[in-house]
Write an enzyme that holds these catalytic residues in place. Sequence first.
Site, PDB file in Angstrom:
ATOM      1  N   HIS A 307      62.826  31.386   1.891  1.00  0.00           N
ATOM      2  CA  HIS A 307      64.121  31.355   2.571  1.00  0.00           C
ATOM      3  C   HIS A 307      63.891  31.361   4.073  1.00  0.00           C
ATOM      4  O   HIS A 307      62.965  32.017   4.551  1.00  0.00           O
ATOM      5  CB  HIS A 307      64.973  32.572   2.173  1.00  0.00           C
ATOM      6  CG  HIS A 307      66.420  32.362   2.450  1.00  0.00           C
ATOM      7  ND1 HIS A 307      66.981  32.605   3.676  1.00  0.00           N
ATOM      8  CD2 HIS A 307      67.406  31.864   1.664  1.00  0.00           C
ATOM      9  CE1 HIS A 307      68.255  32.290   3.630  1.00  0.00           C
ATOM     10  NE2 HIS A 307      68.544  31.828   2.429  1.00  0.00           N
ATOM     11  N   ASP A 365      68.562  31.654  -6.106  1.00  0.00           N
ATOM     12  CA  ASP A 365      68.586  30.588  -7.114  1.00  0.00           C
ATOM     13  C   ASP A 365      67.527  30.755  -8.194  1.00  0.00           C
ATOM     14  O   ASP A 365      67.514  30.002  -9.162  1.00  0.00           O
ATOM     15  CB  ASP A 365      68.426  29.227  -6.432  1.00  0.00           C
ATOM     16  CG  ASP A 365      69.679  28.864  -5.671  1.00  0.00           C
ATOM     17  OD1 ASP A 365      70.757  29.218  -6.157  1.00  0.00           O
ATOM     18  OD2 ASP A 365      69.577  28.253  -4.597  1.00  0.00           O
TER      19      ASP A 365
HETATM   20  N1  CMC Z   1      56.795  26.841  -2.418  1.00  0.00           N
HETATM   21  C1  CMC Z   1      55.618  26.646  -1.767  1.00  0.00           C
HETATM   22  N2  CMC Z   1      55.480  26.705  -0.429  1.00  0.00           N
HETATM   23  C2  CMC Z   1      56.587  26.973   0.285  1.00  0.00           C
HETATM   24  C3  CMC Z   1      57.830  27.196  -0.318  1.00  0.00           C
HETATM   25  C4  CMC Z   1      57.908  27.122  -1.728  1.00  0.00           C
HETATM   26  N3  CMC Z   1      59.081  27.324  -2.361  1.00  0.00           N
HETATM   27  N4  CMC Z   1      58.752  27.439   0.628  1.00  0.00           N
HETATM   28  C5  CMC Z   1      58.121  27.358   1.785  1.00  0.00           C
HETATM   29  N5  CMC Z   1      56.805  27.089   1.593  1.00  0.00           N
HETATM   30  C6  CMC Z   1      55.777  26.948   2.618  1.00  0.00           C
HETATM   31  C7  CMC Z   1      55.954  25.661   3.396  1.00  0.00           C
HETATM   32  O1  CMC Z   1      55.232  24.607   2.817  1.00  0.00           O
HETATM   33  C8  CMC Z   1      55.460  26.046   4.763  1.00  0.00           C
HETATM   34  O2  CMC Z   1      54.044  25.986   4.729  1.00  0.00           O
HETATM   35  P1  CMC Z   1      53.195  25.651   6.064  1.00  0.00           P
HETATM   36  O3  CMC Z   1      53.459  26.770   7.015  1.00  0.00           O
HETATM   37  O4  CMC Z   1      51.775  25.623   5.574  1.00  0.00           O
HETATM   38  O5  CMC Z   1      53.697  24.332   6.554  1.00  0.00           O
HETATM   39  C9  CMC Z   1      55.872  27.512   4.909  1.00  0.00           C
HETATM   40  O6  CMC Z   1      55.975  28.017   3.574  1.00  0.00           O
HETATM   41  C10 CMC Z   1      57.212  27.704   5.617  1.00  0.00           C
HETATM   42  O7  CMC Z   1      58.188  26.959   4.912  1.00  0.00           O
HETATM   43  P2  CMC Z   1      59.277  26.047   5.580  1.00  0.00           P
HETATM   44  O8  CMC Z   1      59.681  24.987   4.595  1.00  0.00           O
HETATM   45  O9  CMC Z   1      58.813  25.608   6.930  1.00  0.00           O
HETATM   46  O10 CMC Z   1      60.436  27.107   5.751  1.00  0.00           O
HETATM   47  P3  CMC Z   1      61.946  26.783   5.988  1.00  0.00           P
HETATM   48  O11 CMC Z   1      62.548  28.015   6.511  1.00  0.00           O
HETATM   49  O12 CMC Z   1      62.095  25.522   6.770  1.00  0.00           O
HETATM   50  O13 CMC Z   1      62.496  26.445   4.503  1.00  0.00           O
HETATM   51  C11 CMC Z   1      63.344  26.686   2.309  1.00  0.00           C
HETATM   52  C12 CMC Z   1      63.124  27.366   3.665  1.00  0.00           C
HETATM   53  C13 CMC Z   1      64.290  27.555   1.482  1.00  0.00           C
HETATM   54  C14 CMC Z   1      64.004  25.317   2.528  1.00  0.00           C
HETATM   55  C15 CMC Z   1      61.998  26.515   1.591  1.00  0.00           C
HETATM   56  O14 CMC Z   1      61.402  27.789   1.406  1.00  0.00           O
HETATM   57  C16 CMC Z   1      62.129  25.781   0.267  1.00  0.00           C
HETATM   58  O15 CMC Z   1      62.172  24.548   0.258  1.00  0.00           O
HETATM   59  N6  CMC Z   1      62.187  26.538  -0.893  1.00  0.00           N
HETATM   60  C17 CMC Z   1      62.358  25.916  -2.189  1.00  0.00           C
HETATM   61  C18 CMC Z   1      63.819  25.490  -2.376  1.00  0.00           C
HETATM   62  C19 CMC Z   1      64.740  26.663  -2.595  1.00  0.00           C
HETATM   63  O16 CMC Z   1      64.505  27.547  -3.389  1.00  0.00           O
HETATM   64  N7  CMC Z   1      65.874  26.647  -1.850  1.00  0.00           N
HETATM   65  C20 CMC Z   1      66.953  27.632  -2.021  1.00  0.00           C
HETATM   66  C21 CMC Z   1      67.189  28.441  -0.788  1.00  0.00           C
HETATM   67  S1  CMC Z   1      68.209  29.875  -1.120  1.00  0.00           S
HETATM   68  C22 CMC Z   1      69.731  29.217  -1.580  1.00  0.00           C
HETATM   69  C23 CMC Z   1      70.498  28.724  -0.431  1.00  0.00           C
HETATM   70  O17 CMC Z   1      70.941  29.525   0.391  1.00  0.00           O
HETATM   71  O18 CMC Z   1      70.707  27.497  -0.355  1.00  0.00           O
END
Ligand code: CMC
Length: 430
Positions: A307, A365
């Site tokens: 998140h 989720d």
């Molecule tokens: N599985 C594996 N690696 C992950 C995941 C994951 N679910 N989430 C983040 N990472 C890694 C990502 O690859 C990145 O790695 P690096 O630093 O090596 O590049 C690091 O962790 C930081 O992630 P980010 O994508 O830059 O973080 P963000 O804040 O931009 O994204 C997120 C947050 C929720 C979009 C992301 O964690 C994600 O795509 N999670 C899976 C989808 C999900 O469950 N979404 C529901 C969110 S909660 C419901 C809502 O409010 O919508």
Amino acid sequence: MSEERKATLTIDGKTFDFPILKGVHGNDVIDIRTLGAKTGCFTYDAGFMSTASCQSSITFIDGEKGELLYCGYPIEQLADKCNFLEVAYLLRNRELPNADQKAKFEGTIRKHTLVHDQLTRFYNGFRRDAHPMAVIVGVVGALSAFYHHGMDYSNVEHRDICFQRIIAKLPTIIALAYRYNTGLPFMYPRNDLDYASNFMYMMFGVPSEEYKINPILSRALDIIFTLHADHEQNASTSTVRLAGSSEANPFACVASGISCLWGPAHGGANEACLNMLEEIGDVSRVGEYIKRAKDKNDSFKLMGFGHRIYKNFDPRSKLMGKVCADVLAELGLENNRLFKLAKALEKIALEDDYFVEKKLYPNVDFYSGIVQKALGIPTTMFTCVFALARTAGWLAQWEEMITDPDYKIGRPRQLYIGAARRNVPDIGKR
Ligand code: CMC
């Protein structure tokens, strides 16, 4: 907010002061509204990693503590003591209703559950197998064609009616999408039922026999609504605000929020998470998928994990895990394969260095799909349930924006990196 502290920025030897604003909770913000005029520079903050796009008195998240407050009230207490309609009232009015206000608000919502009969014809225009999120984007957007003329959203009574209509009609609209998809007859709402029970009835009842409400399952669904009702300036809420900032029709703005919510990085994660659990299939394959999630060359992410704001745990996930266990127990599904798999996956991921270092925890989720599946809601409808609940937050945030005396149309700036100015060559010279 006080403006005593200042941040000083130096550009090419010249200094510029900007006030630091303090909220009730959370990070201070540097007020850079005069930055462009004073310095000729803009800020660059793709993905809004460090930018507060508005001031708000609705929801607050402390990502380090894993705390979520609606108008100051902890989500755990709201989920325990209130129903979703009380929470919707709270988000809009910033105070919980007293007994009279609650009775009046719930009564009004019950009386607005029917949709214009003409609206039901829209469904026939869609393919039967259309994704229900696509259908509700269209149908909710179409509400603006029914409620536009004569509406003056600077008038609080008109905003009241708009809020009541959308909160009341969304369950009907979503249930209609399901019934159309499955070919089942449309079920008219029943005004003697509470909000969640009525949704269950419209989804699963049939005209030929009595539908028995299970209060435990209805209550579980109601808690799911509460947990999803608002979440600060997330992508879909920001979309609704941006769309509404041009004074667009609020139903059309909600449709834009639904579109944004659909993506798997946002509300679509519940559907994606359940599909992922089905794909993993068995505890023995968890290691393989954890490895893939950690592989930089693999686009696979563990759905339901991570998140932008929560860096310790998502309090909604804890509550959802409990709701999940209660629903499975009620239905005698304690040994549910996907629930066991989710538990195993959660345990392994939480102990893995990659997930620990990156502070990746289960989000709301992770368990919501399992609960919804147990309730009989099909996978493709999961995000519709999220949208139903989030509509309360979207409209509260929309109203907060358009009644803010400082509000302006949303218009971000950019760092242009395309071709420099050039002349169009004659066709033969291109
Ligand atoms: N599985 C594996 N690696 C992950 C995941 C994951 N679910 N989430 C983040 N990472 C890694 C990502 O690859 C990145 O790695 P690096 O630093 O090596 O590049 C690091 O962790 C930081 O992630 P980010 O994508 O830059 O973080 P963000 O804040 O931009 O994204 C997120 C947050 C929720 C979009 C992301 O964690 C994600 O795509 N999670 C899976 C989808 C999900 O469950 N979404 C529901 C969110 S909660 C419901 C809502 O409010 O919508």
